[in-house]
Write a protein that holds these residues in place. Structure first.
Motif, PDB file in Angstrom:
ATOM      1  N   ALA A   1      15.856   0.227 -15.018  1.00  0.00           N
ATOM      2  CA  ALA A   1      17.314   0.615 -14.584  1.00  0.00           C
ATOM      3  C   ALA A   1      17.336   1.072 -13.446  1.00  0.00           C
ATOM      4  O   ALA A   1      18.571   1.364 -12.861  1.00  0.00           O
ATOM      5  CB  ALA A   1      17.756   1.768 -15.555  1.00  0.00           C
ATOM      6  N   ARG A   2      16.229   0.759 -12.429  1.00  0.00           N
ATOM      7  CA  ARG A   2      16.542   0.860 -10.979  1.00  0.00           C
ATOM      8  C   ARG A   2      16.006   0.522 -10.099  1.00  0.00           C
ATOM      9  O   ARG A   2      14.779   0.072  -9.602  1.00  0.00           O
ATOM     10  CB  ARG A   2      15.439   2.753 -10.210  1.00  0.00           C
ATOM     11  CG  ARG A   2      15.876   3.618 -10.805  1.00  0.00           C
ATOM     12  CD  ARG A   2      16.777   4.482 -11.053  1.00  0.00           C
ATOM     13  NE  ARG A   2      17.848   5.391 -11.884  1.00  0.00           N
ATOM     14  CZ  ARG A   2      18.540   5.742 -12.672  1.00  0.00           C
ATOM     15  NH1 ARG A   2      19.451   5.069 -11.955  1.00  0.00           N
ATOM     16  NH2 ARG A   2      19.141   6.650 -13.214  1.00  0.00           N
ATOM     17  N   PRO A   3      16.166  -1.396  -9.736  1.00  0.00           N
ATOM     18  CA  PRO A   3      15.879  -2.012  -9.192  1.00  0.00           C
ATOM     19  C   PRO A   3      15.457  -2.086  -7.641  1.00  0.00           C
ATOM     20  O   PRO A   3      14.296  -2.583  -7.170  1.00  0.00           O
ATOM     21  CB  PRO A   3      16.727  -3.139  -9.265  1.00  0.00           C
ATOM     22  CG  PRO A   3      18.180  -2.158  -9.545  1.00  0.00           C
ATOM     23  CD  PRO A   3      17.555  -0.664  -9.802  1.00  0.00           C
ATOM     24  N   HIS A   4      15.793  -0.546  -6.827  1.00  0.00           N
ATOM     25  CA  HIS A   4      15.318  -0.216  -5.910  1.00  0.00           C
ATOM     26  C   HIS A   4      14.038   0.750  -6.093  1.00  0.00           C
ATOM     27  O   HIS A   4      13.512   1.195  -5.133  1.00  0.00           O
ATOM     28  CB  HIS A   4      15.974   0.145  -4.888  1.00  0.00           C
ATOM     29  CG  HIS A   4      16.981  -0.479  -4.335  1.00  0.00           C
ATOM     30  ND1 HIS A   4      17.250  -1.772  -3.946  1.00  0.00           N
ATOM     31  CD2 HIS A   4      18.722  -0.558  -4.898  1.00  0.00           C
ATOM     32  CE1 HIS A   4      18.423  -2.620  -3.979  1.00  0.00           C
ATOM     33  NE2 HIS A   4      18.978  -2.106  -4.894  1.00  0.00           N
ATOM     34  N   GLY A   5      13.576   0.978  -7.577  1.00  0.00           N
ATOM     35  CA  GLY A   5      12.695   2.057  -7.750  1.00  0.00           C
ATOM     36  C   GLY A   5      12.859   3.032  -7.495  1.00  0.00           C
ATOM     37  O   GLY A   5      13.621   3.447  -7.029  1.00  0.00           O
ATOM     38  N   LEU A   6      11.499   3.676  -7.732  1.00  0.00           N
ATOM     39  CA  LEU A   6      11.968   5.603  -7.690  1.00  0.00           C
ATOM     40  C   LEU A   6      10.285   5.912  -7.033  1.00  0.00           C
ATOM     41  O   LEU A   6       9.872   5.279  -7.718  1.00  0.00           O
ATOM     42  CB  LEU A   6      12.339   6.075  -9.090  1.00  0.00           C
ATOM     43  CG  LEU A   6      13.274   5.741  -9.673  1.00  0.00           C
ATOM     44  CD1 LEU A   6      13.313   5.777 -11.107  1.00  0.00           C
ATOM     45  CD2 LEU A   6      14.727   7.261  -9.083  1.00  0.00           C
ATOM     46  N   PRO A   7      10.535   7.208  -6.639  1.00  0.00           N
ATOM     47  CA  PRO A   7       8.680   8.086  -6.478  1.00  0.00           C
ATOM     48  C   PRO A   7       8.226   8.402  -7.628  1.00  0.00           C
ATOM     49  O   PRO A   7       8.905   8.632  -8.307  1.00  0.00           O
ATOM     50  CB  PRO A   7       9.870   8.862  -5.543  1.00  0.00           C
ATOM     51  CG  PRO A   7      10.797   8.881  -4.972  1.00  0.00           C
ATOM     52  CD  PRO A   7      11.204   7.768  -6.002  1.00  0.00           C
TER      53      PRO A   7
ATOM     54  N   PRO B   1       9.753   4.698   3.041  1.00  0.00           N
ATOM     55  CA  PRO B   1      10.248   4.795   4.466  1.00  0.00           C
ATOM     56  C   PRO B   1      11.358   5.315   3.812  1.00  0.00           C
ATOM     57  O   PRO B   1      11.029   5.674   6.051  1.00  0.00           O
ATOM     58  CB  PRO B   1      11.579   3.793   4.303  1.00  0.00           C
ATOM     59  CG  PRO B   1      11.686   3.255   2.438  1.00  0.00           C
ATOM     60  CD  PRO B   1      10.902   4.024   1.674  1.00  0.00           C
ATOM     61  N   LEU B   2      11.970   6.374   3.655  1.00  0.00           N
ATOM     62  CA  LEU B   2      11.815   8.245   3.908  1.00  0.00           C
ATOM     63  C   LEU B   2      10.436   9.026   4.361  1.00  0.00           C
ATOM     64  O   LEU B   2      10.839   9.892   4.900  1.00  0.00           O
ATOM     65  CB  LEU B   2      13.270   8.158   2.950  1.00  0.00           C
ATOM     66  CG  LEU B   2      14.073   7.716   3.125  1.00  0.00           C
ATOM     67  CD1 LEU B   2      14.919   8.009   2.080  1.00  0.00           C
ATOM     68  CD2 LEU B   2      14.765   7.507   4.239  1.00  0.00           C
ATOM     69  N   ASP B   3       9.592   9.194   3.500  1.00  0.00           N
ATOM     70  CA  ASP B   3       8.498  10.035   3.344  1.00  0.00           C
ATOM     71  C   ASP B   3       7.473   8.974   3.240  1.00  0.00           C
ATOM     72  O   ASP B   3       7.041   8.686   2.192  1.00  0.00           O
ATOM     73  CB  ASP B   3       8.747  11.172   2.624  1.00  0.00           C
ATOM     74  CG  ASP B   3       7.475  11.679   2.301  1.00  0.00           C
ATOM     75  OD1 ASP B   3       6.450  11.803   3.755  1.00  0.00           O
ATOM     76  OD2 ASP B   3       7.796  12.627   1.977  1.00  0.00           O
ATOM     77  N   ARG B   4       6.359   8.156   4.050  1.00  0.00           N
ATOM     78  CA  ARG B   4       5.308   8.043   4.410  1.00  0.00           C
ATOM     79  C   ARG B   4       4.086   8.536   3.438  1.00  0.00           C
ATOM     80  O   ARG B   4       3.029   7.728   3.433  1.00  0.00           O
ATOM     81  CB  ARG B   4       4.515   7.932   6.206  1.00  0.00           C
ATOM     82  CG  ARG B   4       5.238   6.759   6.117  1.00  0.00           C
ATOM     83  CD  ARG B   4       5.261   5.767   6.273  1.00  0.00           C
ATOM     84  NE  ARG B   4       6.581   4.962   6.888  1.00  0.00           N
ATOM     85  CZ  ARG B   4       6.022   3.414   6.107  1.00  0.00           C
ATOM     86  NH1 ARG B   4       6.158   2.987   5.185  1.00  0.00           N
ATOM     87  NH2 ARG B   4       7.003   2.751   7.123  1.00  0.00           N
TER      88      ARG B   4
END
Length: 175
Positions: free
Chosen positions: A50-56, A90-93
């Motif tokens: 449901a989240r094609p861009h992924g999730l942490p 990309p926002l938090d390595r």
């Protein structure tokens, strides 16, 4: 909508929704068994579909009701099976983003999602199917958003309680 109307809808819809949930849980369990996955593993992959861009991982844990420690091991197992890919956030390595792999889409997508659509829409003409898709899509999306907000509040409340207990332990005088 008045409280009376809500109660009437609940009385009518609740038994149907509960029956559908039982059908869905049993189907998901069979899919998990067929692919030698745990129920939690299949739920994580389904959430990632449901989240094609992924999730942490931390957000996946909240969405499927797992602890942060357990989610790391679960994602590692799914990655070993080529059902999940992880990339640096990309926002938090310090974090990674998990994404359903092409292998998962090829192996699990048809078993997880197509049967629901087939069961719900078989027998409807094109116009009825389109109307059902719009209505069910909007209702389910709104319900998921409300459920997620509630689970996020619960998760935040539990985290705050843990933090208060830890702080109280730190402040206790040592003997």
């Amino acid at each position: 909508m008045s409280i009376t109307e809500r109660l009437e809808y609940a009385e009518t819809l609740s038994p149907l929704l509960l029956r559908w949930e039982v059908v869905a849980v049993n189907r998901i369990r069979r899919v998990a068994e067929r692919h030698r996955l745990s129920l939690n593993e299949i739920l994580v992959v389904a959430e990632l579909f449901a989240r094609p861009h992924g999730l942490p991982g931390s957000e996946i844990a909240v969405r499927v009701g797992l602890g942060s420690g357990g989610i790391s091991m679960l994602l590692a197992r799914l990655e070993e099976r080529d059902f999940v890919e992880r990339f640096p956030d990309p926002l938090d390595r310090r974090n990674t983003i998990a994404v359903a792999s092409p292998e998962a889409r090829r192996e699990l997508w048809p078993d997880l999602l197509v049967p629901d659509v087939d069961l719900l829409l078989t027998g409807l003409d094109e116009q009825q199917a389109a109307a059902a898709r719009r209505f069910v899509g909007a209702a389910v999306d709104a319900g998921i958003r409300r459920a997620f907000r509630a689970s996020t509040r619960d998760h935040r409340r539990r985290q705050e309680q843990r933090d208060r207990r830890q702080e109280a332990r730190r402040r206790r005088p040592r003997a």
